[in-house]
Motif scaffolding. Structure first.
Motif, mmCIF file in Angstrom:
data_model
loop_
_atom_site.group_PDB
_atom_site.id
_atom_site.type_symbol
_atom_site.label_atom_id
_atom_site.label_comp_id
_atom_site.label_asym_id
_atom_site.label_seq_id
_atom_site.Cartn_x
_atom_site.Cartn_y
_atom_site.Cartn_z
ATOM 1 N N ILE A 214 14.141 -6.572 -2.614
ATOM 2 C CA ILE A 214 13.686 -7.873 -3.579
ATOM 3 C C ILE A 214 14.169 -7.771 -4.943
ATOM 4 N N THR A 215 15.028 -8.842 -5.426
ATOM 5 C CA THR A 215 15.598 -8.785 -6.821
ATOM 6 C C THR A 215 14.827 -10.078 -7.473
ATOM 7 N N GLY B 138 2.100 2.323 -12.077
ATOM 8 C CA GLY B 138 2.373 2.461 -10.331
ATOM 9 C C GLY B 138 1.734 1.346 -9.511
ATOM 10 N N THR B 139 0.988 0.451 -10.456
ATOM 11 C CA THR B 139 0.633 -0.739 -9.440
ATOM 12 C C THR B 139 1.535 -1.931 -9.290
ATOM 13 N N ILE C 65 0.696 -1.161 0.095
ATOM 14 C CA ILE C 65 -0.197 -0.056 -0.082
ATOM 15 C C ILE C 65 0.867 1.435 0.054
ATOM 16 N N THR C 66 1.921 1.168 0.531
ATOM 17 C CA THR C 66 2.505 2.509 0.863
ATOM 18 C C THR C 66 3.750 2.551 -0.287
ATOM 19 N N MET D 102 8.764 -3.957 -3.485
ATOM 20 C CA MET D 102 7.916 -5.119 -4.355
ATOM 21 C C MET D 102 8.343 -4.965 -5.798
ATOM 22 N N GLY D 103 8.131 -3.568 -6.223
ATOM 23 C CA GLY D 103 8.305 -3.536 -7.588
ATOM 24 C C GLY D 103 6.932 -3.109 -8.394
ATOM 25 N N THR D 104 7.013 -2.163 -9.207
ATOM 26 C CA THR D 104 5.696 -1.808 -9.699
ATOM 27 C C THR D 104 5.769 -1.632 -11.331
#
Lengths: 644, 644
Positions: A177-178, A128-129, A114-115, A122-124
């Motif tokens: 995260i990679t 932007g989602t 969310i933030t 996490m990656g978008t």
């Protein structure tokens, strides 16, 4: 309590006894089905190889798992969660869940996904989602120093989207995260324990990742109908930067990963060394392999520029396939033949051996690392000579844990048992000692165990206190909860002469693997430092700033109120809301929820978080605190007004 | 174990004793801060009202919470999870988590929020994405028959987006979610137990919902600057259809909801009867209220067409505000004055009383339902006459549970205690009996309790065995896990003369409220019926069907393989993948994950699920089973080929 009564009431559907269940195993295709269990002797599992200590349930008096109110657990367990996508922190022996650490999954309690800060990790997608909201975590391991945990990081894999995540152990939050290029189904993962060359670097600097699935290289739509051309790569990631350092192409599907204490070797057990694309083909060969990677040679070759790249990826790729590594003296890889379709490779705490289990063979294969080094030196004729023992231990052997006293504990998936066996005795037996007593004890577990892991068992400080058996089916061990049963982590006390089952802990599917760490290793931060957050909101910066239709709302929280009782924006604005928690009392966390705008996140004491969203509908919306903070918590809210 | 040792090692930051923590309470604004606690007498909490049984920790010998391996728990606990958005099923007394039930949150283990079926329940935007991925569940209650649980449904609220969800207790899965119109911050929720008129309908047909936040009506951007014009509504939802039946506008902010056993009344405790928009205004009045709803009269008025509607909503709205209900004989609502800013209303199992606690008053208010009926009949001068007791019980009283033996147990947030008191003695004291002994015992809990709930305590079958205290802060009770501490559900044995703390169970934030249900009540289904799913894939329908660029892939699973080893689509296709699990063995669940396509879900035995997605990138992707099913689980996969 009367056990027979307890197990037979409540629900007619649940009246499945353990033996009844094992009978049903036939329907699972586990026995007598099209898939023959190669190498399985009928007497291998239960006769002649050791006494089963399992009889009527419960076989063992319990006690030893309960931790009295107000008392602390002796160990942490850090476990993966399978396709729940998170990591979990348990207290042991109580089995109490101390924390869920959202990693690849969304978690609306903390606002993970969310933030803005969590989305960046996490990656978008370009809009932007979030790129992914699913994950499949299989293995979690800690960073090392001097052959034991240093309490700095945990590393955990996502098999689904081939990602590696890092968790800070001081805050117990994911910070990186990679996503790995050129691979699919990244399954096993293990940090190194030492540099292969520079012995002063006696701590984790690399994370090794085994990819399970063959794919076209590059995977861009070509070679779809020709799986023979597909390949799988072993990947090395930098522990500090989390960038991919290099990849090594191999034959076969990689599964688990282990690393040697001297830093020289990483290894992965492999099934489907046949490189087949179908089930029958994957089981054609009588033996599969454990592939060893010579880290020093691979990195020398990369440094010398002797590598290729794949597609748009810039990651150096070297060739570790059998055909390209015929000369041991220059080989990057060594394929040690082991039992058919192995499903585990584990390093013994004395640093001498890796143990691979057969899965479709009733054996465990003990590989001597000194002999692997000899093979790379050209001193062995055949890689198989690195095998120093291969005892028959039971049906469906998967993973092996150690007690630091020379004993190994292997999970037997088909037998639903844990077998305790002695490594030195197995080696003696392999040399021809017919008097060797390999199997010490077998203990029933309930049911179908996958991974097991022992307290400090993956370190030189293996202490032989606890063993955890992560079981895939619980059947009649817990109250029924509908079609999907709970799974179970059974805790076994291995400190005495006999194994003692002390607890049936439950686990939300799927408890996959884990480590048990003595509590002294873990040093957590209890309060954030406000200045660690460059976007922290202070009394000087708090307020609403407008630039065109971009509005930045800078808010502070201090129980029981936010710094602005009213916040006004216009419909159509792009709003960034940044919240800094000015409370300093430990655990005085606030939440921030905005109804109908799908926003909720928390800020721990002195922490800053932000969200960005479009104010796409008008009205009055009470921004409220979701995390209990104060007697007037319910009254802690501000009016967020979106003008039409 | 030596308790002093256990609590003082490991981490310097954790050396906070209980008293040290309570000292820190001052920083929380809980004492001596700007907010004065109206009506609190210094001696009210700890002196003269009962002996505290809490001394050195642990005050009580433990035992009684551990359930031996292979044994079953005696009770289920169904609990809400606050802003984690899910429901949870625990076993009691063990405290083991048997299941997480995803409701308002995404859950990638089962595929909640991923499958078409779950998205239809959760609700989507026009583009097919989820409308909400956050939720804030506060209260969960079961459906009734004959005054006790019938094991059919659970109802749970989302305060964040004002939704009600229903959970089937046979499968323990959410099957319906309804978003309420015209309200915000829907906080309390309770099913009815009987029809108010037709006594043959002696089971749950309605769910009542209290809205906490005042908003403009309609909330479309008007009246933003004039909160005095805003309002809050009480909502009635049909238990069977989950459609909204009617709403009733009230004064004040509603919090919890209780219902009478005879079906005549629902009630909600209210703070901010001042209708203020700021903290000071919300606390101005010396008393707030418990508002009673006369269900029969409201439904007669709706039936007679005497209602309005708000904005685009078609839901009938009646006026339950004070000003419109001056005549008790026609009034829809009755506002019974209670202690300041109350935070709970609970029905006693004998059906006679509702108990409201003061939060900012050290009292509990006992309301006699027979007298409320008299008020509606015009026989009482003042609604306050319905109050038959108002004992001082301690500081920060919130929620009250019952043991079925005439005793009440109220959580004391500020005192960090549970107080056991006798209802009849409180009534006698209120009548003037100075010898009445109201307070029986106080027990320390750790720390700051919110809700408490007793075994079967919300039914006529309250059995007085267990009480659970859901505490907001655990502080030094568990191993440290970074800035955000775990919360705790403390289990108390209330079957004896003295309360006995038997377990510190942990809970991922935020354990909010719950019910404890004897296990005999719960009858679960263990296997689905394939024909219950209209889209079930059979051998006849399995395969790939193309219509233009819409491709339907119909797949079956049976361990250890899917029905198609290879599936081919084209880049740009809209793919619907439907999977039916043909395995029939209990708990033989399969997963279905598609790498880089963010798809993962499970199918339980005989269940069907589907996903729809755009094949937007070419390549070979191994669709694989994520839920352990078989010795060859790792080999269970198909090639999903997307042609460029």
């Amino acid at each position: 309590m009367d056990s027979s009564k307890k197990n037979s009431i409540d629900n007619g559907e649940v009246q499945v006894s353990r033996r009844g269940f094992l009978g049903k195993g036939a329907a699972l295709g586990l026995a007598g089905a099209a898939v023959a269990l190669a190498g399985c002797k009928a007497e291998g599992g239960n006769a002649g190889t050791g006494a089963s200590t399992a009889a009527a349930a419960p076989a063992h008096a319990h006690g030893g798992s309960e931790v009295a109110p107000g008392q602390l657990d002796d160990y942490y367990a850090f476990i993966s969660s399978g396709h729940a996508g998170e990591a979990r922190v348990l207290g042991m022996p109580s089995g109490r869940t101390l924390k869920r650490i959202p990693v690849f999954n969304m978690d609306c309690m903390v606002g993970w996904g969310i933030t803005n800060e969590s989305k960046a990790i996490m990656g978008t997608r370009p809009d932007g989602t979030l790129k992914y909201t699913t994950g499949d975590t299989h293995h979690v391991h800690g960073s090392y120093r001097d052959g034991t945990y240093d309490g700095r990081w945990l590393f955990i894999n996502d098999k689904l989207h081939s990602r590696v995540a890092r968790i800070r152990m001081d805050t117990m939050e994911c910070d990186k995260i990679t996503e790995l290029p050129n691979v699919m189904g990244m399954h096993g993962l293990f940090p190194d324990k030492c540099d292969p060359v520079d012995k002063s670097v006696n701590y984790t600097t690399r994370v090794f990742c085994g990819a399970e699935f063959h794919i076209p290289l590059p995977n861009d739509g070509h070679d779809l109908d020709d799986p023979a051309k597909w390949g799988a790569l072993f990947t090395c990631v930098s522990a500090s930067t989390m960038e991919v350092m290099w990849q090594c192409r191999v034959d076969g599907n990689m599964d688990l990963v282990a690393t040697s204490y001297d830093g020289k070797f990483a290894a992965s057990n492999q099934y489907n060394t046949e490189n087949a694309a179908d089930l029958a083909g994957m089981m054609a060969a009588e033996r599969d392999a454990c592939v060893f990677f010579n880290i020093e040679r691979i990195e020398q070759q990369v440094k010398a520029g002797k590598f290729t790249t794949i597609g748009s990826s810039k990651v150096p790729v070297v060739d570790g396939r059998l055909a390209a590594n015929g000369d041991p003296k220059t080989a990057l890889t060594c394929y040690v033949p082991v039992g058919k379709n192995p499903h585990g490779v584990n390093a013994s705490p004395d640093g001498k051996y890796f143990v691979c289990s057969g899965k479709l063979s009733p054996t465990a294969t003990v590989i001597d690392l000194a002999r692997v080094a000899q093979w790379f030196g050209g001193a062995l004729k055949d890689a198989r000579e690195a095998v120093v023992a291969e005892p028959e231990i039971g049906l469906g052997p998967l993973h092996t844990a150690f007690d630091g006293k020379g004993n190994a504990y292997t999970s037997l998936f088909l037998d639903s048992q844990c077998v305790k066996w002695n490594v030195d005795q197995a080696i003696a037996q392999f040399k021809g000692d017919k008097a060797a007593k390999v199997i010490i004890e077998k203990l029933d577990v309930h049911y179908q165990p996958g991974h097991n892991y022992s307290s400090m068992g993956e370190t030189r400080q293996a202490d032989g206190k606890y063993l955890n058996s992560g079981n895939k089916f619980s059947k009649d061990r817990f109250l029924p909860i509908g079609p999907l049963h709970v799974e179970t982590e059974q805790l076994i006390d291995i400190s005495g002469a006999a194994m003692k089952l002390v607890a049936d802990h439950t686990a939300y599917s799927e408890p996959h693997d884990g480590i048990i760490v003595k509590r002294e290793v873990v040093k957590t931060r209890q309060i954030y430092t406000m200045t660690d957050f460059p976007n922290a909101v202070t009394a000087e910066t708090a307020g609403v700033e407008r630039r065109g239709n971009k509005v930045h709302v800078r808010l502070m929280s201090q129980a029981p109120s936010y710094s602005m009782p009213v916040i006004k924006v216009k419909k159509g604005d792009e709003v960034t809301l940044t919240l800094t928690n000015h409370d300093k009392v430990e655990d005085l966390t606030h939440g921030c929820a905005l109804p109908t705008y799908n926003i909720n996140f928390i800020v721990n004491p002195q922490e800053t978080k932000s969200v960005t969203f479009k104010a796409d509908h008008a009205g009055a919306f009470w921004l409220y605190c979701t995390h209990f903070c104060h007697a007037l918590h319910l009254e802690m809210r501000s009016r967020f007004l979106v003008e039409a």
